[in-house]
Design a protein around this motif. Sequence first.
Motif, PDB file in Angstrom:
ATOM      1  N   MET A 204      22.866  -8.648 -34.734  1.00  0.00           N
ATOM      2  CA  MET A 204      23.272  -8.111 -33.489  1.00  0.00           C
ATOM      3  C   MET A 204      22.439  -6.690 -33.499  1.00  0.00           C
ATOM      4  SD  MET A 204      27.211  -7.977 -30.467  1.00  0.00           S
ATOM      5  CE  MET A 204      27.321  -7.365 -31.489  1.00  0.00           C
ATOM      6  N   THR A 205      21.763  -7.109 -32.540  1.00  0.00           N
ATOM      7  CA  THR A 205      21.649  -5.707 -32.054  1.00  0.00           C
ATOM      8  C   THR A 205      22.393  -4.884 -30.837  1.00  0.00           C
ATOM      9  OG1 THR A 205      19.210  -6.705 -32.764  1.00  0.00           O
ATOM     10  CG2 THR A 205      19.394  -4.429 -31.112  1.00  0.00           C
ATOM     11  N   GLU A 206      22.245  -3.921 -31.382  1.00  0.00           N
ATOM     12  CA  GLU A 206      23.593  -3.229 -30.602  1.00  0.00           C
ATOM     13  C   GLU A 206      22.211  -1.842 -29.865  1.00  0.00           C
ATOM     14  OE1 GLU A 206      26.968  -1.007 -31.894  1.00  0.00           O
ATOM     15  OE2 GLU A 206      27.236  -2.656 -33.681  1.00  0.00           O
ATOM     16  N   THR A 207      22.896  -1.727 -28.291  1.00  0.00           N
ATOM     17  CA  THR A 207      22.505  -1.099 -27.693  1.00  0.00           C
ATOM     18  C   THR A 207      22.460   0.376 -28.353  1.00  0.00           C
ATOM     19  OG1 THR A 207      22.425  -2.146 -26.024  1.00  0.00           O
ATOM     20  CG2 THR A 207      21.451   0.185 -25.004  1.00  0.00           C
ATOM     21  N   VAL A 208      21.446   1.136 -28.182  1.00  0.00           N
ATOM     22  CA  VAL A 208      21.521   3.115 -28.698  1.00  0.00           C
ATOM     23  C   VAL A 208      22.588   4.017 -27.168  1.00  0.00           C
ATOM     24  CG1 VAL A 208      20.377   4.959 -29.198  1.00  0.00           C
ATOM     25  CG2 VAL A 208      19.842   3.051 -30.389  1.00  0.00           C
ATOM     26  N   PRO A 209      23.303   4.303 -27.545  1.00  0.00           N
ATOM     27  CA  PRO A 209      24.304   5.057 -26.685  1.00  0.00           C
ATOM     28  C   PRO A 209      23.629   6.017 -25.719  1.00  0.00           C
ATOM     29  CG  PRO A 209      25.325   5.267 -28.595  1.00  0.00           C
ATOM     30  CD  PRO A 209      23.759   4.657 -28.836  1.00  0.00           C
ATOM     31  N   ASP A 210      23.730   6.308 -24.499  1.00  0.00           N
ATOM     32  CA  ASP A 210      23.226   6.931 -23.894  1.00  0.00           C
ATOM     33  C   ASP A 210      23.663   8.501 -23.662  1.00  0.00           C
ATOM     34  OD1 ASP A 210      22.037   8.681 -21.571  1.00  0.00           O
ATOM     35  OD2 ASP A 210      22.564   7.492 -20.154  1.00  0.00           O
ATOM     36  N   PRO A 211      22.698   9.680 -24.249  1.00  0.00           N
ATOM     37  CA  PRO A 211      23.385  10.686 -25.112  1.00  0.00           C
ATOM     38  C   PRO A 211      24.041  11.908 -23.042  1.00  0.00           C
ATOM     39  CG  PRO A 211      21.278  10.792 -24.769  1.00  0.00           C
ATOM     40  CD  PRO A 211      21.690   9.525 -24.281  1.00  0.00           C
ATOM     41  N   ASN A 212      24.093  10.696 -22.432  1.00  0.00           N
ATOM     42  CA  ASN A 212      24.079  11.604 -20.977  1.00  0.00           C
ATOM     43  C   ASN A 212      25.249  11.384 -20.488  1.00  0.00           C
ATOM     44  OD1 ASN A 212      21.600  13.365 -21.080  1.00  0.00           O
ATOM     45  ND2 ASN A 212      20.903  10.940 -20.308  1.00  0.00           N
ATOM     46  N   SER A 213      26.607  10.113 -21.075  1.00  0.00           N
ATOM     47  CA  SER A 213      27.203   9.516 -20.482  1.00  0.00           C
ATOM     48  C   SER A 213      27.974   9.914 -21.193  1.00  0.00           C
ATOM     49  CB  SER A 213      27.041   8.342 -21.588  1.00  0.00           C
ATOM     50  OG  SER A 213      28.313   7.618 -21.283  1.00  0.00           O
ATOM     51  N   PRO A 214      29.483  10.121 -19.864  1.00  0.00           N
ATOM     52  CA  PRO A 214      30.674  11.418 -20.454  1.00  0.00           C
ATOM     53  C   PRO A 214      31.090  10.451 -21.365  1.00  0.00           C
ATOM     54  CG  PRO A 214      30.821   9.712 -17.791  1.00  0.00           C
ATOM     55  CD  PRO A 214      29.727   9.560 -18.706  1.00  0.00           C
ATOM     56  N   PHE A 215      31.123   8.651 -21.720  1.00  0.00           N
ATOM     57  CA  PHE A 215      31.522   8.945 -23.171  1.00  0.00           C
ATOM     58  C   PHE A 215      31.117   9.077 -24.414  1.00  0.00           C
ATOM     59  CE2 PHE A 215      32.806   5.999 -19.428  1.00  0.00           C
ATOM     60  CZ  PHE A 215      34.545   6.068 -19.188  1.00  0.00           C
ATOM     61  N   VAL A 216      30.278   9.150 -24.162  1.00  0.00           N
ATOM     62  CA  VAL A 216      28.804   8.953 -25.709  1.00  0.00           C
ATOM     63  C   VAL A 216      29.122  10.944 -26.195  1.00  0.00           C
ATOM     64  CG1 VAL A 216      26.701   9.729 -26.410  1.00  0.00           C
ATOM     65  CG2 VAL A 216      27.333   7.477 -25.321  1.00  0.00           C
ATOM     66  N   PHE A 217      29.877  10.845 -27.396  1.00  0.00           N
ATOM     67  CA  PHE A 217      30.164  11.969 -28.567  1.00  0.00           C
ATOM     68  C   PHE A 217      29.239  11.934 -29.200  1.00  0.00           C
ATOM     69  CE2 PHE A 217      33.708  11.649 -25.488  1.00  0.00           C
ATOM     70  CZ  PHE A 217      34.164  12.090 -25.097  1.00  0.00           C
ATOM     71  N   SER A 218      28.145  13.355 -29.344  1.00  0.00           N
ATOM     72  CA  SER A 218      27.702  13.878 -31.161  1.00  0.00           C
ATOM     73  C   SER A 218      29.106  13.800 -31.850  1.00  0.00           C
ATOM     74  CB  SER A 218      26.549  14.582 -31.380  1.00  0.00           C
ATOM     75  OG  SER A 218      26.221  14.941 -31.693  1.00  0.00           O
ATOM     76  N   ILE A 219      28.153  12.930 -33.286  1.00  0.00           N
ATOM     77  CA  ILE A 219      29.145  13.398 -34.395  1.00  0.00           C
ATOM     78  C   ILE A 219      28.514  14.056 -35.517  1.00  0.00           C
ATOM     79  CG2 ILE A 219      30.787  11.607 -34.476  1.00  0.00           C
ATOM     80  CD1 ILE A 219      28.306  10.870 -37.165  1.00  0.00           C
ATOM     81  N   ARG A 220      27.111  15.100 -35.205  1.00  0.00           N
ATOM     82  CA  ARG A 220      26.252  15.408 -36.493  1.00  0.00           C
ATOM     83  C   ARG A 220      27.313  16.002 -36.485  1.00  0.00           C
ATOM     84  NH1 ARG A 220      20.968  14.835 -35.825  1.00  0.00           N
ATOM     85  NH2 ARG A 220      20.936  13.562 -33.961  1.00  0.00           N
ATOM     86  N   GLU A 221      27.423  17.431 -36.045  1.00  0.00           N
ATOM     87  CA  GLU A 221      28.267  18.341 -36.759  1.00  0.00           C
ATOM     88  C   GLU A 221      29.148  18.085 -37.614  1.00  0.00           C
ATOM     89  OE1 GLU A 221      31.613  19.740 -33.976  1.00  0.00           O
ATOM     90  OE2 GLU A 221      29.938  20.131 -32.495  1.00  0.00           O
ATOM     91  N   LEU A 222      29.995  16.730 -37.842  1.00  0.00           N
ATOM     92  CA  LEU A 222      30.422  16.240 -38.579  1.00  0.00           C
ATOM     93  C   LEU A 222      30.014  16.271 -40.324  1.00  0.00           C
ATOM     94  CD1 LEU A 222      32.921  13.539 -36.892  1.00  0.00           C
ATOM     95  CD2 LEU A 222      33.090  15.837 -37.934  1.00  0.00           C
ATOM     96  N   GLU A 223      28.284  15.586 -39.880  1.00  0.00           N
ATOM     97  CA  GLU A 223      27.714  15.588 -41.640  1.00  0.00           C
ATOM     98  C   GLU A 223      27.859  15.019 -42.231  1.00  0.00           C
ATOM     99  OE1 GLU A 223      27.421  19.907 -42.933  1.00  0.00           O
ATOM    100  OE2 GLU A 223      26.118  20.821 -41.467  1.00  0.00           O
ATOM    101  N   ARG A 224      29.108  13.640 -42.001  1.00  0.00           N
ATOM    102  CA  ARG A 224      29.294  13.096 -42.540  1.00  0.00           C
ATOM    103  C   ARG A 224      29.949  13.217 -44.168  1.00  0.00           C
ATOM    104  NH1 ARG A 224      25.844   7.754 -43.740  1.00  0.00           N
ATOM    105  NH2 ARG A 224      24.679   7.662 -41.734  1.00  0.00           N
TER     106      ARG A 224
END
Length: 212
Positions: free
Chosen positions: A1-21
């Motif tokens: 199932m293809t998921e829609t890429v989150p909209d970075p401008n949505s207030p519900f969307v958060f970046s997890i980049r700084e967690l660096e896995r």
Amino acid sequence: MTETVPDPNSPFVFSIRELERRAGAMRPIRRAIPAPNDFGSDMLAVPAHAELELDARLEAVVEGVVLTGTIRTIVRGECGRCLDDISDDLVLDIFQLYAYPDSAIDQTSDTGDVSADEVSRVQDEMIDTEPAIRDAVLLAMPVTPLCREDCPGLCAGCGEHRDRLPADHRHDQGDIRWAALSDLGEHFATGSSAGGATPGSMLSSPPAEQEK
């Protein structure tokens, strides 16, 4: 199932980049999110643009990122028995795992396994919390909201709130099976009083004797 890429401008969307896995890495998140128009049911819902106060944290684990925290908001609607307005504060917990795109993890629940396609996932180093928050809010709402547990509802006879009626309030209601006979009796009674003939009136006295 293809998921829609989150909209970075949505207030519900958060970046997890700084967690660096890095398993164990955490990031607190606090945000007041305006509620969309359809956050609830026809009888009880979060008012449009009311704030959903999210106080949570993101934690990196081996399989992905875990969102844990609380949501505070207000709900408004009408009582399912008396139709009075309802307004109440809602506080609930939220827990959601967002698996990394390359993770083969399947979530499990009390009802059984959930397929990999149904697992919420990290996309482009972002997570969309709207589906999880929406589900948590909807599950916290009663199917039939009540202004209070012992709400007596409305009178079936007149539609007034039972709490606002006197203790001796009642409606005399005859058996509808006899309604037609009652109407027929009233018809004959009216005809008799108006000088009309009634059944059997022609036999009420013997005919006059003819003069000889």
